[in-house]
Design a protein around this motif. Sequence first.
Motif, PDB file in Angstrom:
ATOM      1  N   GLY A 346      42.972 -14.224 -29.366  1.00 60.90           N
ATOM      2  CA  GLY A 346      43.116 -15.630 -29.701  1.00 60.90           C
ATOM      3  C   GLY A 346      42.452 -16.557 -28.693  1.00 60.90           C
ATOM      4  N   LEU A 347      42.081 -16.029 -27.529  1.00 62.96           N
ATOM      5  CA  LEU A 347      41.392 -16.837 -26.520  1.00 62.96           C
ATOM      6  C   LEU A 347      39.934 -17.108 -26.896  1.00 62.96           C
ATOM      7  N   TYR A 348      39.364 -16.238 -27.749  1.00 60.52           N
ATOM      8  CA  TYR A 348      37.957 -16.392 -28.081  1.00 60.52           C
ATOM      9  C   TYR A 348      37.719 -17.759 -28.724  1.00 60.52           C
ATOM     10  N   ALA A 549      31.343 -11.647 -26.839  1.00 58.48           N
ATOM     11  CA  ALA A 549      32.632 -11.623 -27.528  1.00 58.48           C
ATOM     12  C   ALA A 549      33.317 -12.973 -27.457  1.00 58.48           C
ATOM     13  N   THR A 550      33.325 -13.610 -26.285  1.00 57.68           N
ATOM     14  CA  THR A 550      34.009 -14.901 -26.159  1.00 57.68           C
ATOM     15  C   THR A 550      33.317 -15.986 -26.979  1.00 57.68           C
ATOM     16  N   LEU A 554      30.222 -11.218 -31.426  1.00 65.61           N
ATOM     17  CA  LEU A 554      30.595  -9.829 -31.708  1.00 65.61           C
ATOM     18  C   LEU A 554      32.110  -9.690 -31.687  1.00 65.61           C
ATOM     19  N   ALA A 555      32.617  -8.876 -32.584  1.00 60.64           N
ATOM     20  CA  ALA A 555      34.069  -8.643 -32.645  1.00 60.64           C
ATOM     21  C   ALA A 555      34.434  -7.526 -31.681  1.00 60.64           C
ATOM     22  N   LEU A 556      34.396  -7.835 -30.395  1.00 59.54           N
ATOM     23  CA  LEU A 556      34.712  -6.862 -29.356  1.00 59.54           C
ATOM     24  C   LEU A 556      36.115  -7.091 -28.818  1.00 59.54           C
ATOM     25  N   MET A 557      36.753  -5.987 -28.460  1.00 62.36           N
ATOM     26  CA  MET A 557      38.089  -6.096 -27.878  1.00 62.36           C
ATOM     27  C   MET A 557      38.001  -6.609 -26.444  1.00 62.36           C
ATOM     28  N   VAL A 624      28.821 -14.706 -16.824  1.00 61.28           N
ATOM     29  CA  VAL A 624      29.397 -15.927 -17.394  1.00 61.28           C
ATOM     30  C   VAL A 624      28.690 -17.168 -16.854  1.00 61.28           C
ATOM     31  N   PHE A 625      28.399 -17.165 -15.554  1.00 58.31           N
ATOM     32  CA  PHE A 625      27.821 -18.363 -14.920  1.00 58.31           C
ATOM     33  C   PHE A 625      26.332 -18.172 -14.612  1.00 58.31           C
TER      34      PHE A 625
END
Length: 749
Positions: A346-348, A549-550, A554-557, A624-625
């Motif tokens: 749910g964070l995505y 993913a974020t 892609l639907a990654l865990m 990320v950065f």
Amino acid sequence: MVDLLQNILRSFSVQLLLLHLRSNFLLLVVWALLLLMMSGLVGPQLGLQYLFLDPEYLNRTDFWSFLIVGIAYGFFAMTWNLSTYLLIGGYFNFLASLSRPFFKFCINNALLPLGVLFFYFGLLVRFFRLDTDSWILLESLSGLALGVVISLFLYALYFNLTNRDISYYRPRHRERPPNMGPGEGTASAQGHRPYRAQALAPVLTRLYDNPYRVRTYLNEGLKTRLVRSVAHYESSVLQGIFRQNHLNAILLQVITALLLAGLGLLIDRPLFQIPAGASFLVMLSLVIAFIGAVSYWFSEWRVTLLLLSLVAINVLTSAPWFQLGNQAYGLDYNLTAAYSEDRLQGLYGSPKLAEDIAATTAILENWKAKQNEERPPLVIVCASGGGLTAALWATHIAQTIEGCSDGAFLHHTALMTGASGGQIGLAYLREAYLSDPNFRENDVFRLDRISRDLLNPVAFSIVSNDVFLPLARVTVGGKSYRRDRAYGFERELAINTDHTLDKAIWTYREPERTARIPLLFVTPSIVDDGRRMVISPQGVTYMTASEAATRGNLALMPDMVDFRWLLAGQDADSLRFITALRMNATYPYVLPLVRLPTTPVIRLMDAGYRDNYGITSAVRFVSVFRDWILENTSGVHIVQISAFREREPEPEAADNRGVVSSLFRPVGVAGNILSVQILDQEVLLGQLAATLGPENFHLYRFNYQPAADDPLRTSVSFHLTEQERRQVLRASQDPAVQVEMDRLVRMLQ
């Protein structure tokens, strides 16, 4: 010659040893385990042998530390004697006709304890021969020997005052047994009757009187004496002597258990934190006492009952009212947080994710504002696990680079990651950088403090507190938690570091936000699903999954979990920072797994289970950065400080494995998890270099690796010998280390 060999074979000492080999296999396994630990054949990389070769007491290895180990060894040997006397003493009826039967039994039962003790002496001679100070060897041998003597003397005193032997039944004390035989005393004595029993047939006499055909035994003066028949004694008298001796032995074991429980209440006092080697001997003594008691009372059923006992203990301790799982100090366990795949995913694309990225970008901007260059180099330090060796190595290398660069190293460092001991070293250095006004002058002081023993309180807590006081409680930050060896570890680490790390994680939020100190991610592993938990005073939800993913591409865990986000309702900010470091260094069995207040319950263990080198966390952060880094810095410089990374596999001349060992060969890679991590992280570093470009990515490696032929191969343990300390510190002078250090310092200047 044949008669001599027969006499040796039929001596009491040899027959006892043979009977042990035939009947007391479970007890001999304990001795075998002790020998394997002492010799380093079991747990050499964990440094189990050094717990006996270099015991530490009150931060010193000297006469007193070996004295305590000697007392513990004497206790272990006497527990062996007590248990075997209970089990097989009754087979040798002639003992009951002797004065002080248990004492004579111990003398003749000493082949195994003496053999192991002399073997221990030999190991000490070989170990301290490598040291230039021969006085230490003299101290160790004399302390050990005196400790054994003291322990044996106290046991002998107890049994001499309490045990009953055949002399108790002589006429000067009380009436003799009714069949002592005619012609002694008066016929009118109460209870006396003439000896009317017929002589037993020779075969029956041997089976009852001396079933193992023992010819000789050793007395108190170590002189050989012939074994005489006791067929003329009333069997009830002999049995009564053994029964009374057994009762005293059992009573002494109960008193010992109560004494250990009492010592558990005093565990916080350094005076009662005995050397870890002594604690192991006491623990093995308890194992022998337990096996002996079950074997004595239940005989042929002993193996079955031992297995059933383990099952019963597991069922009992799994009950809801008997919560033995370790807890994270500072968290509120009255409410639980939901832990599910849906909640994590749910964070995505959520506002929380964007807020955390923006907040950390602001931290990077603050970091850049403190630099002198328009496009400064961004340094990330990654320290590996490896016990106190890794802690000392990481501290030594980092502060050496800091000194050589005239303070530029930590000034340019934006992030610290790692595992276990290395992370503890970085955390201690970072805290000193923040709070010590004499930071530059206290290098040697920090090296001494970070390498101090952490194993003694853990080992002694297992023996005293965890076994006898499993429901003991302790109050931390106004909340009540179960007390176990984890609390002892944290308390000792706090003492060693002057309590500078014993604070809530929220206290680091502002120093990190203003870039006074680097960010530091603590990443213990989640046992139940293999994810990593990221502990930071900042919001770090962006670390939970790959960038693709974020973004929702892609639907990654998610493979990581933000600790503060998950446990916001459980007072996550109040988690003790020293507890976070302990969770990050929770090596199985040494420290207990940490149970979190979640539904379902999840448990944490050592970060090395997933990322022993901190590289995975560093790569995720840079990914990320990446855009900010490429725009605002001259590139990323990863400084990898690791211990025991470059292990070479031992070559085999041929495949000599048998059928049984070959069955386990296909799963051998599962036990080589660190090598698998190294290879996977090499791929990650290569991909990161390709993404940033060769001009924007630089890697510096400082690895500590003892020589393969070094007799003092440094161990992965929470205990370091003085020789190991010197060896680690001298390794910084290695030419390969010096080349990397010069390259890094030139970049910082």
